[in-house]
Scaffold this motif. Structure first.
Motif, PDB file in Angstrom:
ATOM      1  N   ASP A   1      28.520  20.695 -11.525  1.00 23.16           N
ATOM      2  CA  ASP A   1      28.716  21.877 -12.302  1.00 23.16           C
ATOM      3  C   ASP A   1      29.860  22.708 -11.768  1.00 23.16           C
ATOM      4  OD1 ASP A   1      26.909  21.592 -14.447  1.00 23.16           O
ATOM      5  OD2 ASP A   1      25.603  21.484 -12.978  1.00 23.16           O
ATOM      6  N   ASP A   2      29.878  23.006 -10.517  1.00 20.42           N
ATOM      7  CA  ASP A   2      31.269  23.674  -9.762  1.00 20.42           C
ATOM      8  C   ASP A   2      32.575  23.205 -10.348  1.00 20.42           C
ATOM      9  OD1 ASP A   2      29.229  24.996  -8.593  1.00 20.42           O
ATOM     10  OD2 ASP A   2      29.764  24.096  -6.416  1.00 20.42           O
TER      11      ASP A   2
ATOM     12  N   GLU B   1      33.102  24.039 -13.830  1.00 19.27           N
ATOM     13  CA  GLU B   1      33.525  25.598 -13.862  1.00 19.27           C
ATOM     14  C   GLU B   1      35.004  25.712 -13.572  1.00 19.27           C
ATOM     15  OE1 GLU B   1      31.415  28.668 -11.768  1.00 19.27           O
ATOM     16  OE2 GLU B   1      29.682  27.815 -12.882  1.00 19.27           O
TER      17      GLU B   1
ATOM     18  N   TYR C   1      37.264  24.718 -16.176  1.00 17.18           N
ATOM     19  CA  TYR C   1      37.119  25.607 -17.321  1.00 17.18           C
ATOM     20  C   TYR C   1      38.391  26.983 -16.656  1.00 17.18           C
ATOM     21  CZ  TYR C   1      34.119  24.383 -20.856  1.00 17.18           C
ATOM     22  OH  TYR C   1      33.429  24.046 -22.200  1.00 17.18           O
ATOM     23  N   GLU C   2      38.133  27.346 -15.655  1.00 14.80           N
ATOM     24  CA  GLU C   2      38.705  28.594 -14.833  1.00 14.80           C
ATOM     25  C   GLU C   2      40.426  28.078 -14.996  1.00 14.80           C
ATOM     26  OE1 GLU C   2      37.939  31.436 -14.292  1.00 14.80           O
ATOM     27  OE2 GLU C   2      35.811  30.750 -14.830  1.00 14.80           O
TER      28      GLU C   2
ATOM     29  N   TYR D   1      36.321  30.326 -22.951  1.00  8.52           N
ATOM     30  CA  TYR D   1      35.699  29.127 -22.661  1.00  8.52           C
ATOM     31  C   TYR D   1      35.153  28.175 -23.738  1.00  8.52           C
ATOM     32  CZ  TYR D   1      35.142  31.475 -18.192  1.00  8.52           C
ATOM     33  OH  TYR D   1      35.294  32.218 -17.176  1.00  8.52           O
TER      34      TYR D   1
ATOM     35  N   PRO E   1      29.919  23.484 -19.749  1.00  9.01           N
ATOM     36  CA  PRO E   1      31.166  23.267 -19.435  1.00  9.01           C
ATOM     37  C   PRO E   1      31.181  21.469 -18.771  1.00  9.01           C
ATOM     38  CG  PRO E   1      30.392  25.357 -18.306  1.00  9.01           C
ATOM     39  CD  PRO E   1      29.230  24.818 -19.157  1.00  9.01           C
TER      40      PRO E   1
END
Lengths: 411, 411, 411, 411
Positions: free
Chosen positions: B71-72, B75, B78-79, B235, B246
């Motif tokens: 999940d990190d 993320e 996404y960033e 997002y 995500p």
């Protein structure tokens, strides 16, 4: 400047041979003004014979001169490619660069003919009006600029194409209103901009455009076509082994990339006056030649240089978009680009396939910074892994200071 | 840090289950050190079952823990998309972003297990060694970092894969040297980096790579596949109408874009330590999601904002590449990006075809600055053409001053 | 490179005539190496007679050559002023620019003498070691670099000044340890850097420094001294009506500004290797000449140009600080600066008073963009106020779009 | 908007109580319009009692409301200091920042009173007209903007101050033309801008200005005055040990710095509309508070952060100058500044002396990156000199590649 300010002046009109051009020309002549028409040969791909413009304008009764700026146009394409100077969304700024050389060429011809006021047919809502204004004022400060489509009097008299055709009919000047088009197109050697009408809706796919300089990827051959380019000082000098002038290179590159579906950009861009504009853009040759150069620059530019290169390219694209190609800031940015690209030399082979451009190979990059021995993760030559320990230790000193200062406390 | 500095310390080794990992693990255990192994689950597309790593490491005799950072990872993808933070040549920095979350995840797990020194297997010639070093020092200043492939002792003992296999054979640890590969690959949810070996030669086409996350354009369907994405605060929140986390979005986007041949980047990039590196990169999902967002941002960002957005994205990509994702400068740039993208909301439909991404349509962009009436060249609503005359006059005053100052004398 | 790597090589040592220089020279000679000494004449204001260095080095037994780089030094001062290339906190980078010309001058002299390894006495903790390293490797790739104060062997043998003096005493070489100073100073034509010792504490006032090139404001005359400077292409060519070469100008400007207390900068700067350093800097002439040029540039640069000018100056200062004056990126930035400053011409009078510099007057700025008629708020000539209405209307169209998009909702 | 467009609208006029304000107010009332007057309390140092404006406007017959924006003004001073957001030539943009809070405050008051059109007295040649336009359109899109000094009708009726006085005399409204001043002044808490009239000539010394907020250096005490500032999150919270609100801090700092001659800037700046403007600026408090913060930031910002900080400050100053304080781009840049300055905390003592600001000492900088042990050239703790050898070796690998590529051939 308004119509009333033109009295007694010699007027030079920029014409395309279309309905607008004829209307403005006739209207100014009816005002009793001394009028001459000018048109630029920009190697427009949508113009079969540039002299057709002379024929089309003839019934208006003013002489029309064609100004050849084909080589200037090719040169500015090269400068733009060399600087990777694309605007919002990757648009190659093809209309923007054309204005710089068009206005310069026409203004000089007008000066030779004693023209006192340049008249252009750009609308009062777009970019081109500002580019015409700036370039004329910059290169011929003594010359006035008249924009009929910003003049309330003409805007009222000619609210639409029908009124223009009716007006011309009074003088037996042939005028075709034509079918309403799905979009309008501005064309030159560098590429085509399609905008307005149906394209104005963001619900409209870019695929409604019928490409003029090539085909859509789906219509391109189902086979990779390789093309080999050589560069000197950042300029393409041969294509597939054949020596080319900038003009020949642009034409050849347009042809090769066009037939392989390499060209498309859809973009919503920021206009000079702050509004947004949606366009679909063809620029196959620019894309192809740039793809070649980009590979060489990746080999010859170190990290600081690459970062400066990108900044200067962005700046140039913004300045050119704003009609500031001849400004000191643009000259300065181009001087930086010249320095950064002077050693961009070598041969690149690219594979084109249905809109894609693949890297095939690169040779003879004499200024290349790439060194297989240093780059390799395994080789025993080149960079000594033990040196990296010192480098890492130094990095750790800074990092330790940052950590001690609490800079990573929330991570 | 060298082998001799490890005495009495508890060592955490980052392992992949390969020949290197086993060799280093066994070697450190033979040194009498207390060793634990860690591996990160990054949703690697080339890893069937992440727990295979545990099985592979078992014969070495040290326990192996899998740290779940899927999940990190999603993320940070996404960033990165949100900031358009690509590095040299458009590379999505997939390895660089993975290191930020990998080291953080592993360092925290190691801290829980009382590890005092992190040991990683990155070579002494690449970027990853510096990223491991910085992130460990930043997030766990009390922890040491040991890099065996910078330690002259281990470099001498294990000059190649044969020596590693021979060493492991002494302990009956299975080790496959394997066929020499044409290139090596680093993989995670964001994408794949292929480099080294045959790819080191610039005469080698990028087409030698066999895509893992998709197909080459020529092998993609001969038909446009449409995909509809919606975004909130920059997002992606739904794909084809289906709500996605995500992680789900990245997986779905990788699948859709991958099968349509959308992914390829060949780049010569500038490494942290100043050498150049050649890579071929897959990142289909990043490309697809970014293409959607880019269209929305073209509608919602004004010119100043777009310019700042590009600068911040470039800065972030450079900082992440250098192992500085958690630095204040990166946090600050990301804060700017957050502000610029907070109103990026709406729905975009894209058409994918053999490596191409076409704009099909865009709706519900509530923060759109695009206004058909103002943008239109013809409409009677919106921006008043007569106002442009005043704008043009003002521009002319500045231009006249520049001309008088001789700034255009040579043009 | 370590001591053992020097065997059989011809060594060129950069010397200052101090304790360190003598120690290193003698130590290398004792190693049986063939040694020659070199020192640069940088018009150091703290060196009475540059040939004293020869006398001081004589007892060591190796020949010492003085390399005259005074004019190079004046030129790089001019380039730095022209680009406003100050580093962190407004520091004029005086040590950084001196290294660029020092190493170039010395390396060329060394090449003429067949030197194979350059040896310098910079510490292993500062910037200069990296500048020596880079400039030598850049300008003489065939030459090695030896830094005794990074070599564990010499660091151990000579932990402090006492050990050096003792060592030299064995050979009857005179050596004065001297009183512990409150700070150490690096000097050249451009200015002085004071750092280390008492200045390392941030509780220490900058006022502990005793200025060498001038006086503190309190000790300056209580009366304004006017100075008139003329510039051509961004270079100062006369001071108070007298024609000056760059070297004369720097000396004259140092004198005039120095006696009026114009010079002081206290800064905490970021070193190349990531640590912070605190310095107090004198550079009276740089400050004065720059103040003159700055006024002219404010008249001749339009807004885009000024913005580019600042960016390029910042970039140059960073590159020079890092020992990258000859890098392509620095050359490119300087090419941009050249273009931006080529029309910087005219006369400026400044008033100096106890550390302050006042603008008195400016004349003959032929490329000035300043136009009293346009600038005036009241005059009836120049810019037409009614035109501004159109400009304002256009601005409002963009603003309305932003407002409609909700961009000002929280303000 | 022109006079004729105002019919039937409720008009809010921004007034100062001067000749212009009275003339416009009376003129609009004579037109039969419903008029209300507004003035902002900006803590103007040249206004004894803000309510005098009400008295002065009374004879015109329209009500006048004072809008208190003193705290908003102090806050925007703090934001500007925090971002080091000076404009061309180091001007603190004091008029620009005041417009952002003035227009916001007045527009909100006008909305409460049902005003439909904001009328301001800015000339048609300056910056303020554009700032009034943008801020009104941004914050109250439903409101119109009327600028009498861009309206040909009023420009013709009132070509000069005499005609205004004559006009008012008809209605027995007292009006003083006053002596012709040597320059005009715009004032608020942040500072004073002096421009126009005699200052328009570049032959005029800045010393003709009589400071309002302080004294010229020559008139300041011949003695250093120390001042101690503490900061939290980049904001000054105590002065000489006394807790201060932003408004108190600005007033106190203006007083202390003003009496020590710290304030002066002479600048030729680029106006929004492309002309140049010459001004002399007082901003003693801004200079003093910024000097304190700058020292802390030099301790807490690493090199990347400092570079970003400078970029963001430049951007903010440009945006504010253009009337874009509330734009997304400005908000985003400020978000970045917030992140960079959140740990700017500690105590700084500065010495003020006749226009000079000396660094005396700095303590309690908890987020300081400065480390005496690492910074020291001599100490045995901290950074290991031997590590630098590895760092230097790595640098040399890159330099060798550049040299081999011929990049230093001409140096």
């Amino acid at each position: 400047m308004l119509l009333k300010d033109l009295k007694g002046k010699k007027i030079g009109i920029c014409v395309s041979g279309g309905l607008d051009s004829k209307t403005v020309t006739k209207r100014l002549m009816e005002e009793g003004l001394d009028v001459i028409c000018f048109s630029a040969d920009l190697a427009q791909p949508d113009e079969k014979d540039i002299n057709d413009i002379i024929t089309k304008m003839e019934p208006c009764g003013a002489p029309t001169y064609i100004v050849d700026v084909k080589d200037d146009m090719a040169e500015i394409c090269y400068e733009t490619i060399k600087a990777s100077a694309t605007y919002d969304g990757g648009y190659w700024n093809t209309t923007g660069i054309a204005r710089a050389v068009t206005v310069r060429g026409i203004v000089r011809a007008m000066q030779e003919h004693g023209v006192e006021v340049l008249c252009h047919g750009a609308t009062g809502r777009g970019n081109d009006q500002m580019r015409f204004e700036r370039y004329t004022r910059a290169l011929a400060p003594e010359m006035g600029v008249y924009a009929p489509w910003r003049d309330p009097e003409l805007l009222e008299q000619f609210p639409g194409r029908t009124e223009m055709a009716d007006y011309l009919a009074q003088f037996d000047i042939p005028a075709v209103i034509g079918m309403k088009k799905k979009y309008s197109t501005d064309a030159n050697l560098a590429g085509l901009s399609h905008e307005a009408e149906d394209l104005e809706e963001l619900e409209t796919s870019c695929l409604i455009v019928e490409p003029t300089m090539g085909v859509w990827p789906a219509d391109a051959p189902d086979k990779i076509e390789n093309v080999t380019l050589t560069f000197q000082h950042g300029y393409c000098t041969t294509i597939n082994g054949e020596k080319v002038s900038p003009l020949q290179a642009m034409e050849k590159a347009n042809e090769i990339a066009g037939r392989n579906g390499v060209w498309m950009k859809n973009a919503l861009e920021n206009r000079i006056i702050g509004t947004k504009s949606r366009g679909v853009y063809e620029a196959p040759g620019m894309v192809l030649l740039h793809a070649g150069l980009e590979n060489i620059l990746q080999a010859t530019l170190d990290r600081n240089s690459f970062s400066l290169y990108k900044q200067m390219g962005d700046l140039i694209s913004n300045l050119v978009y704003d009609g500031r190609y001849y400004d000191k800031s643009c000259q300065a940015a181009r001087a930086a680009i010249d320095t950064l690209t002077e050693s961009a030399e070598g041969e690149v082979t690219l594979g084109l396939y249905k809109g894609n451009v693949f890297f095939q190979s690169m040779t003879d990059i004499y200024a290349s910074l790439y060194n297989e021995a240093d780059s390799s993760m395994e080789a025993s030559d080149g960079l000594n892994p033990a040196s990296s320990q010192g480098f890492a230790d130094i990095i750790s000193v800074e990092t330790a200071a940052l950590a001690k200062a609490g800079q990573f406390d929330d991570c």
